[in-house]
Design a protein around this motif. Structure first.
Motif, mmCIF file in Angstrom:
data_model
loop_
_atom_site.group_PDB
_atom_site.id
_atom_site.type_symbol
_atom_site.label_atom_id
_atom_site.label_comp_id
_atom_site.label_asym_id
_atom_site.label_seq_id
_atom_site.Cartn_x
_atom_site.Cartn_y
_atom_site.Cartn_z
ATOM 1 N N ASP A 122 -0.081 7.340 13.890
ATOM 2 C CA ASP A 122 0.132 6.462 12.736
ATOM 3 C C ASP A 122 -0.817 5.264 12.790
ATOM 4 N N GLU A 123 -0.969 4.680 13.958
ATOM 5 C CA GLU A 123 -1.863 3.526 14.109
ATOM 6 C C GLU A 123 -3.326 3.917 13.850
ATOM 7 N N VAL A 124 -3.720 5.078 14.354
ATOM 8 C CA VAL A 124 -5.083 5.552 14.120
ATOM 9 C C VAL A 124 -5.306 5.769 12.626
ATOM 10 N N ASN A 125 -4.335 6.395 11.971
ATOM 11 C CA ASN A 125 -4.454 6.625 10.525
ATOM 12 C C ASN A 125 -4.573 5.308 9.760
ATOM 13 N N ARG A 126 -3.773 4.328 10.158
ATOM 14 C CA ARG A 126 -3.829 3.024 9.491
ATOM 15 C C ARG A 126 -5.180 2.349 9.715
ATOM 16 N N LEU A 127 -5.700 2.455 10.929
ATOM 17 C CA LEU A 127 -7.004 1.860 11.214
ATOM 18 C C LEU A 127 -8.121 2.558 10.435
ATOM 19 N N ILE A 128 -8.052 3.874 10.344
ATOM 20 C CA ILE A 128 -9.059 4.609 9.571
ATOM 21 C C ILE A 128 -9.027 4.146 8.124
ATOM 22 N N LYS A 129 -7.832 4.047 7.580
ATOM 23 C CA LYS A 129 -7.699 3.591 6.194
ATOM 24 C C LYS A 129 -8.282 2.182 6.037
ATOM 25 N N LEU A 130 -8.002 1.326 7.000
ATOM 26 C CA LEU A 130 -8.515 -0.042 6.960
ATOM 27 C C LEU A 130 -10.044 -0.061 7.022
ATOM 28 N N TYR A 131 -10.613 0.665 7.986
ATOM 29 C CA TYR A 131 -12.070 0.676 8.136
ATOM 30 C C TYR A 131 -12.770 1.302 6.941
ATOM 31 N N GLU A 132 -12.104 2.205 6.239
ATOM 32 C CA GLU A 132 -12.703 2.838 5.057
ATOM 33 C C GLU A 132 -12.589 1.971 3.808
#
Length: 179
Positions: A122-132
């Motif tokens: 979940d944290e990785v997904n949130r970070l990916i969304k943030l960086y994108e």
């Protein structure tokens, strides 16, 4: 079985279902991040670029230290042709070792494992969304500028600070030597 015991069984069943439903998101949040998602994250967060820049910085420091060492051995005289040739030979050789040992192909898997140890899916997904997010990307570019300018500001202040520190150091050394 009477109606009361059916209610007890049904309420126990309902409690179990509610518990499972409630625990579902918690279980999803603690799922270990997949290697593929972490690889995507480190691809977009600049980890590879930062590592490559760090290796380049180390290579520059090695060159500087080798040259300084030779200058000291020369008593401050400029490097002769043989010394300059040696520097031009050794620094790229050291750089090649650094790039090989600290390069992305060598460190990608340990990076992925490091991220997996610290972040769940979940944290990785949130970070990916943030960086994108384009707004976040713009903000991070501005923050890089702020950080660079902050470092330059401190670099500009350093001579003044060192000048003010010098008397304190001298006084402290004089006091220490009296004892």
């Amino acid at each position: 079985m009477n109606i009361g015991s059916h209610r007890h069984v049904l309420s126990g069943f309902a409690l179990a279902v509610l518990t499972a439903v409630a625990a579902g998101p918690v279980a999803a949040q603690t799922t270990r991040a997949s290697a593929a998602s972490v690889e995507k994250l480190v691809a977009i967060n600049g980890a590879q670029k930062a590592l490559e820049q760090a290796v380049g910085g180390i290579e520059t420091q090695v060159r500087s230290q080798v040259v300084m060492s030779l200058l000291q051995q020369n008593g401050g005289a400029p490097l002769n042709a043989q010394q300059q040739t040696a520097v031009n030979k050794v620094v790229p050789a050291v750089g090649a070792v650094l790039r090989r040992e600290m390069g992305w192909p060598n460190l990608k898997d340990p990076y992925v494992k490091l991220y997996q140890a610290q972040l769940n899916q979940d944290e990785v997904n949130r970070l990916i969304k943030l960086y994108e997010d384009p707004g976040y990307q713009t903000l991070m570019q501005k923050m890089q500028t702020v950080n660079l300018q902050s470092a330059q500001l401190i670099q500009q202040q350093l001579p003044v600070i060192l000048q003010k520190i010098q008397p304190v150091l001298e006084d402290t050394l004089k006091d220490a030597l009296k004892q």
